[in-house]
Write an enzyme that holds these catalytic residues in place. Sequence first.
Site, PDB file in Angstrom:
ATOM      1  N   LEU A  96       7.436  -7.473  -6.002  1.00  0.00           N
ATOM      2  CA  LEU A  96       7.543  -8.142  -4.577  1.00  0.00           C
ATOM      3  C   LEU A  96       8.944  -8.669  -4.457  1.00  0.00           C
ATOM      4  CD1 LEU A  96       6.309  -9.106  -1.790  1.00  0.00           C
ATOM      5  CD2 LEU A  96       5.742 -11.085  -3.025  1.00  0.00           C
ATOM      6  N   ASP A  97       9.703  -8.331  -3.464  1.00  0.00           N
ATOM      7  CA  ASP A  97      11.175  -8.878  -3.078  1.00  0.00           C
ATOM      8  C   ASP A  97      12.150  -8.654  -4.122  1.00  0.00           C
ATOM      9  OD1 ASP A  97       9.657  -9.693  -0.964  1.00  0.00           O
ATOM     10  OD2 ASP A  97       9.426 -11.820  -1.521  1.00  0.00           O
TER      11      ASP A  97
END
Lengths: 306, 306, 306, 306
Positions: free
Chosen positions: C249-250
Site C-alpha cells: 500500500l502506497d
Amino acid sequence: MTIGQTPADRPRTARTRAENILADRARILLSCPDRPGVVAAVSQFLYSLDANIVQMDQYSTDPDRGRLFMRVEFDLPGLSDRRHRLQEEFARVAEPLAMNWEIRYARERKRIAVFVSKMDHCLRELLWQWEAGDLQGDPVAVISNHPDLGEIAAAFGLPFYHVPVSRETKREAEERQLAILREHRVDLVVLARYMQILSPGFVQAYPNRIINIHHSFLPAFVGANPYERAYDRGVKLIGATAHYVTADLDEGPIIEQDVQRVNHRDSIEDLKRIGRHIERVVLARAVAWHLEDRILTYKNKTVVFV
Amino acid sequence: MTIGQTPADRPRTARTRAENILADRARILLSCPDRPGVVAAVSQFLYSLDANIVQMDQYSTDPDRGRLFMRVEFDLPGLSDRRHRLQEEFARVAEPLAMNWEIRYARERKRIAVFVSKMDHCLRELLWQWEAGDLQGDPVAVISNHPDLGEIAAAFGLPFYHVPVSRETKREAEERQLAILREHRVDLVVLARYMQILSPGFVQAYPNRIINIHHSFLPAFVGANPYERAYDRGVKLIGATAHYVTADLDEGPIIEQDVQRVNHRDSIEDLKRIGRHIERVVLARAVAWHLEDRILTYKNKTVVFV
Amino acid sequence: MTIGQTPADRPRTARTRAENILADRARILLSCPDRPGVVAAVSQFLYSLDANIVQMDQYSTDPDRGRLFMRVEFDLPGLSDRRHRLQEEFARVAEPLAMNWEIRYARERKRIAVFVSKMDHCLRELLWQWEAGDLQGDPVAVISNHPDLGEIAAAFGLPFYHVPVSRETKREAEERQLAILREHRVDLVVLARYMQILSPGFVQAYPNRIINIHHSFLPAFVGANPYERAYDRGVKLIGATAHYVTADLDEGPIIEQDVQRVNHRDSIEDLKRIGRHIERVVLARAVAWHLEDRILTYKNKTVVFV
Amino acid sequence: MTIGQTPADRPRTARTRAENILADRARILLSCPDRPGVVAAVSQFLYSLDANIVQMDQYSTDPDRGRLFMRVEFDLPGLSDRRHRLQEEFARVAEPLAMNWEIRYARERKRIAVFVSKMDHCLRELLWQWEAGDLQGDPVAVISNHPDLGEIAAAFGLPFYHVPVSRETKREAEERQLAILREHRVDLVVLARYMQILSPGFVQAYPNRIINIHHSFLPAFVGANPYERAYDRGVKLIGATAHYVTADLDEGPIIEQDVQRVNHRDSIEDLKRIGRHIERVVLARAVAWHLEDRILTYKNKTVVFV
C-alpha cells in the site's frame, strides 16, 4: 570562505577533483537541418571511437524540415591525446549534414569575469557556489565601476579592477575592460547587477558570452527601476530574468526566469529584498548551464538541455 | 454534475448549509486616514454589540499619516433583525474618522453572470467549484457571443444567453447584456475568456465588479495573442492575471497572478494548453476572494486580505 | 460537455484528428546494460528504415556499467503496413544488446477504466482533459463501489458499473471488476480517489498499469486520513502523489508529486479543498505521461521522460 | 563582507539604523480563550496610550469557544521611558481575559548562537542576510563540534567555539555549550546543520528558542540520511523543514517548509546540492520570523503571522 589565499592556490582542490572526473569528457553541440540519419551519424561516429554517451539531447523545431539542435555529452578514454583527430574526424561527419558544430572539453574550465557595481548578492552567490564546487568554471577577475566590492573579491583571492565609468570616459573604460578580459583570457562575462549598459561594440566582442541578470520577469518592466514599477502596477509576483546580452537592451535570448509571490504589504524595499534572492538564484542557474555547455541559441531564444 | 435540474432547485443544498453557518456573519470593509484609535473604535463598537470577531485584517500604506484599509469578519447573533440598526450605528463610528465603509452580509450571496466566447475551461472550473460548494456566490446566467457553450450552462441548470457582437451591433449587444444583468440582479460579472472588449460605459456600470482573466503575466504581453508573443520571446514561464476591468484594456487593478514553467520544446499549442490550467485556477481564486469580500482597491491596486 | 451522446459517437472528432497526426508514430521503450553502441544501434536501425526521430531520451544509472533506459519517438511513413517487420527487425537489434524492449504505437490509444468512490474531482478532471483532446487515450468505463457518480459518466457517454464492495464480497467484486476490464479490453486502470484497497491478485493482473492518487506527499502520511494527520502535524505544505500500485500500500513507484502552501488558518476542510486541486492535477499529469509511453520503471522508481 | 573587524565594531551600522527606526516599536504576543471583547480591550488600551498600531493579526482555533492568538505590532512615542508602565498597565488588561502574554521590544535585538558542524551553507546564508540588514537580531557566537568553519566566523568578526562532542563527552560538551550561551546572553539557538542531537535537558533550557533545519519535507524521512532515503524512494520533490526543537527528534512544531522538483537523473549528490539551497532559504526565513516575534506555538504547531 578561506581568507588570505592567493589566487593561484585557492581553487586547486576543486580543479584536481574536476580533472579526475572530467578529463575524458567532451560535449558536441550542433544544429543542422532536421532529416533522418543525424542522430545515427553522430552516435555511430562516437561508437566507432569507443566513446560512451553520458547524455544525448535533441530538439527539433519541426520533425518535418525543421532545424535540429543536439547536445551529446560523452566520455572518450584518452581524450586529451585524441582531440585533434576527434575534431578532424567529426568535421567529416558534419559536413554532408550541413551542421554548425562545436566540441567543448569539460577539462577546459571556462574563465569568468564578473562585472559588478555596488550590490553584492549576485557576486557572493556565484563565488559561494564556485567555492562549493558547483560551477564548472572559474571566476578569474572582478571588474566594477565602484570600489565597494573589492574586499569580497580579495577574500576569494580574485583580482579586483576598479574601472570608473562616466558618459565621457565610457569608451576608454570599455577599452580597459576589454583589455582586462583579454589579459585573463576570459570566456564568459557575467553582469552581476552591473549598472552600466555595454556598448554594441563590446557586446559584439563576446557574442552569446555575456550573461546579464535583469531584475524583473521580462518582458515586463524592461529598462530602469523595475521594482518601483512592479510596486506601482501592483503585481502579485515579482521575478528575475537571466539572458544573453545583445545590442538591444533587455531583449537578448532568455536563459532562465523565476518568480516569487508578493502582496500589498510589501514595500518597494521589500520587493528589492525578495528580488535579491530570486536574482542570485536565477543568475547562478544560468551561469552553471552556460559553463556546462547546455545552452544553444537561435532566433533570439535559447534551447537549454538540462 | 446533476443533469436536468432547474436553476431554482439546484443549489439548494449548498444554500441551506451556507445559511446555517453564515446567517449571522457580516464583514465591514473600510478605508480611512490612518491614525491611532481606528482599530479601537471598530472593535469597541463590535464588542458593544456582543459580536464575535472571526478575522480582522488591516493594512496601512504608512503607519504615519498613510491610509488604513481594514476588513473585519464577525458573527452577530440575530443579525438579520439587527441589520438596519447595525448600519445606522456604525455610521456614527465611521463619520468622525472619515471612513469609506460598507457592510456586507455573508447571507447575501453574490449573483454572478459569466461571460464566455468559445473556450470552456474557465467556465467549467467556476461551475465545478460552485457545485463543490467552494464559492460563496451563485452563477445566475451565462452570456456569450457564440452559441457553443450553451449545453454546459444547461447541464448546470443555468440560463444561457447568446448575444452575438459585431462592430456594428456592439452598442445594442451591450444594452441587451446590461438588461440581462439587471434582470438577474447581477452583482459580479466574470469575463471567463470572453473575447470582446467592453465599452467604457459598460465598465462604469459595474465598477470593481467585473473580473477578467488575461492570459499572460501582466504587464507582460498586454493585448492580443499573448501566448504567441510569449513563444516568440522565448520566456521560460508563462502566466495568467485576474484583474478588475477598467476603461484601459488590461490595465485594471491586479487581483491574482500565477505562472508555470515552460521550455523550448513547448509549441504555441502547448503554451495554450498549459495556460488553460493557470487561467482557470487564477480566475477561480480571484472570484472566490471577491465573493468573500476580501478585496479592496486603491490607486489602481488591490489589497487582498487572505 | 455534450450531453446525451452515446459512447460510440462521442470521441470521434478527437480520434480522427489523432489518427491523422499519429498514424505513423511509434515509440520504442527499452532498457539494457549500458555500453557504447546502444544509441548508435537504435538510431542506425531507425535511419535504415527512413524513420524520422521526433524525440530520443536516455538515462543511464551509471555511464560505466550501469543500466540504460531509452525512449525513442519516431515517425515511420506507412507504419501500419510495416509493423510486423518493424518488430521482427528490431528484435535482431535488441538481442545482442540484451535489451528489454517494447514498441508502442500512438494510433493504439490506450483504453482506460476509471475507478471511483464518491469524490468526483479526479474523475471530472480526467474526463475534461479527455474532452479537451489533451489525453492520448480514452476512458471506456467508470467503475465505482457507490452509485453517486453515475450521472457524470453518463454525461460523457461512458458506461458506469456500480460494483459494491464489502469485506465479505471483496473477492467476487474484484472478479466482476476484472471481467469488466477484460470486456472493455482495458489497458490502464486509474484509481481516481477509489477508497478500496485492491488485492495482490488484482494488482498482479495489471503490473505497472494501475495508477493511484494518494492524497499526501508520500512517504509522508502513508495510509488513511492524510489530511487529518497533516493538520495535526502542522505542516506548511500539503501534497499529492500519483504512483503505480504494487502489492504494498502506497509503496509503489512514484510518478508525480506536487504540493501547495497552507497555513495555520486552514482547517481540515480547507486542506481537503486545497488538496483536491493538487490531486486532480497530479493524477492527470501522471495519466497523460503513461498514455504517451513516457514512463519506465526500475527498482520501484520511475524514469519519466518529459 | 568586511574582513578583519572585531566583533565589537562590526554590526554598528545596522544597529544604528535599526535603533532609529525601531526605538519606539513593540509587539504584544498573546493567547487567551476566544470571546467577544479581546480585540477591543487590546486596541482600546493601545489607543489610550496614543500608540499607533502597525499591524494586528489574530487567529482563533474556533470563534466559538476556541483559543485566540494575537500579535500586535505598534509604535509608542517615547517607548523606552514608558516600558515599565506599559508592562504594568497591560497586565491589568490581560488578567480578566486570562491571557498568556508577552511584550517584546524591537530595540532589544535577539542574540543568536549558531551551531554548526562541517557544512557551511546555512551559516553563510544567515551571516549574509545579517550583513545585508535583513535580520532583526545579531549572531553573537558560532559553536561547532568541528573546527572547519572557524574562518567564516572570524571573517564576520564572530567568536568561534570548537566544542568537540563524543558519546563519552556529550554531557560536559553540552555544559560547556550552555555556559557559552549564558556568557553571550543568547536568546535564540540556531542549529544550522549541526549534526548532533541535543539532550532533553539542553532543549528544556531553551524552550521554543532552538530552531533546527531538517533536510527533508517532514514528516517524510524523519531521522538520518534523508537525501539517501529520498533517492531510494524515488520522490519527485525534495524539501527542507525548519522547526523548533523539542525532546522528540524531528517532531517539534514546524515553522516553515519548502520543496524543489527533482527527477530520475538527480543522483544523491545532486539531491544534496539542490537541498542545500532549500535548507538555507527555509532556515533563514524561520529565523527571520522568530526574530520579528511572528511565531506563536500551541499543540506542537506554530501560528506564524506574516
